[in-house]
Design an enzyme around this catalytic site. Structure first.
Site, mmCIF file in Angstrom:
data_model
loop_
_atom_site.group_PDB
_atom_site.id
_atom_site.type_symbol
_atom_site.label_atom_id
_atom_site.label_comp_id
_atom_site.label_asym_id
_atom_site.label_seq_id
_atom_site.Cartn_x
_atom_site.Cartn_y
_atom_site.Cartn_z
ATOM 1 N N GLU A 133 0.819 -1.215 0.000
ATOM 2 C CA GLU A 133 0.000 0.000 0.000
ATOM 3 C C GLU A 133 0.855 1.267 0.000
ATOM 4 O OE1 GLU A 133 -3.902 -1.279 2.566
ATOM 5 O OE2 GLU A 133 -1.978 -1.376 3.598
ATOM 6 N N GLY A 157 -12.595 -2.519 2.339
ATOM 7 C CA GLY A 157 -13.715 -3.201 1.710
ATOM 8 C C GLY A 157 -14.922 -2.267 1.690
ATOM 9 N N MET A 217 -9.085 -2.271 8.970
ATOM 10 C CA MET A 217 -8.639 -2.873 10.223
ATOM 11 C C MET A 217 -7.714 -1.983 11.073
ATOM 12 S SD MET A 217 -8.121 -6.763 8.756
ATOM 13 C CE MET A 217 -7.960 -7.538 10.355
ATOM 14 N N GLU A 218 -7.579 -0.695 10.712
ATOM 15 C CA GLU A 218 -6.635 0.162 11.434
ATOM 16 C C GLU A 218 -7.116 1.587 11.732
ATOM 17 O OE1 GLU A 218 -5.716 -1.197 8.362
ATOM 18 O OE2 GLU A 218 -4.736 -2.993 9.156
ATOM 19 N N ASP A 278 -12.258 -4.304 -2.499
ATOM 20 C CA ASP A 278 -13.182 -5.448 -2.560
ATOM 21 C C ASP A 278 -14.531 -5.035 -1.989
ATOM 22 O OD1 ASP A 278 -13.364 -6.361 0.476
ATOM 23 O OD2 ASP A 278 -11.298 -5.809 0.086
HETATM 24 N N1 ADE Z 1 -9.284 -4.145 3.928
HETATM 25 C C1 ADE Z 1 -9.565 -4.339 2.628
HETATM 26 N N2 ADE Z 1 -10.649 -5.099 2.471
HETATM 27 C C2 ADE Z 1 -11.070 -5.421 3.717
HETATM 28 C C3 ADE Z 1 -12.125 -6.215 4.223
HETATM 29 N N3 ADE Z 1 -12.976 -6.840 3.407
HETATM 30 N N4 ADE Z 1 -12.251 -6.319 5.576
HETATM 31 C C4 ADE Z 1 -11.393 -5.699 6.394
HETATM 32 N N5 ADE Z 1 -10.371 -4.950 5.971
HETATM 33 C C5 ADE Z 1 -10.211 -4.806 4.644
#
Ligand code: ADE
Length: 249
Positions: free
Chosen positions: A12, A78, A193-194, A217
């Site tokens: 990234e 996501g 997640m951060e 995604d």
């Molecule tokens: N980062 C990128 N895609 C993610 C997802 N589906 N869940 C959590 N963190 C992500």
């Protein structure tokens, strides 16, 4: 301004360290912090690794040891909204820890002793980041992403969104997971997640911060595969070009 720039993964932030003038690398707590000038800005670049604890530790070290005055987090996320597609950009207005639950002692999502569940990003920094993201969409993307990649990932018409991002120590991709999160938090645009961990640290230390995420995604059953392909090919060119525009603005 002394700017801390965090991403979770090398994919990234690829190319950023190489762009630093007069780089000086210092290792602390299992992470490499590279200081120097990034397009005239005094900067410190670091990879946090994945998850809220990793991100919180990195943000705190950036402030306390490397004396950054501002923090930006850049990476992928996501989608949690039908109108937010792969290749779109989300600039956070606020962040929440979707897996935090100290109820019945405190309301669901509330971080004890702060009285807050949503942590707001810095308006000026986020405005500047959104401007850089929009410019990238309009002028940069076609220069840094090949036509084949644009076609593969359907990046023809990406859009920039601003709003709520949720973070948790879970990769969201199991059936029903994102639907449940969206039902609980209707304003939610993206999951990662951060970001919300960095947001809490910055709130507690009084540091202005911004979070910008490219959608890799749809947080569905294909999320893991889509994520892997996207970070390999698309995430870094997006981040590099946007950060360059941000620094030069
Ligand atoms: N980062 C990128 N895609 C993610 C997802 N589906 N869940 C959590 N963190 C992500």
């Amino acid at each position: 301004m002394r700017l801390g720039i965090i991403s979770a993964l090398a994919e990234e932030q690829h190319g950023l360290i190489e762009a630093i003038e007069g780089p000086c690398k210092r290792t602390h707590g299992m992470r490499d912090y590279t200081t120097g000038k990034l397009w005239e800005i005094d900067a410190v670049c670091v990879l946090s690794r994945i998850g809220k604890v990793a991100a919180a530790m990195t943000a705190a070290i950036l402030v306390e040891k490397f004396e950054v005055t501002h923090i930006v987090f850049t990476g992928v996320a996501g989608s949690a909204d039908a109108d937010v597609n792969v290749g779109d950009i989300v600039v956070a207005e606020s962040l929440i820890q979707h897996d935090f639950d100290a109820s019945p002692l405190f309301p669901r999502y509330q971080i004890p002793l702060t009285g807050l569940s949503h942590f707001e990003t810095d308006v000026k920094l986020s405005e500047r980041m959104a401007g850089a993201g929009q410019q990238f969409i309009e002028h940069g993307l076609a220069n840094v992403i090949s036509p084949e990649t644009v076609q593969t990932f359907k990046l023809n018409n990406p859009r920039l969104h601003r709003g709520l991002i949720a973070s948790g120590d879970q990769f969201i991709g199991k059936p029903g997971q994102v639907t449940q999160l969206k039902a609980a938090l209707p304003a939610l645009l993206a999951v990662e997640m951060e970001g919300a961990a960095v947001a809490q640290v910055c709130f507690e230390l009084g540091i202005p911060f911004a979070v910008i995420r490219t959608i890799s995604d749809k947080a569905n059953e294909d999320a893991a595969t889509d994520f892997m392909h996207f970070v390999k090919t698309v995430a870094s060119p997006y981040a590099f070009d946007i950060l360059q525009r941000f620094c030069r603005a």
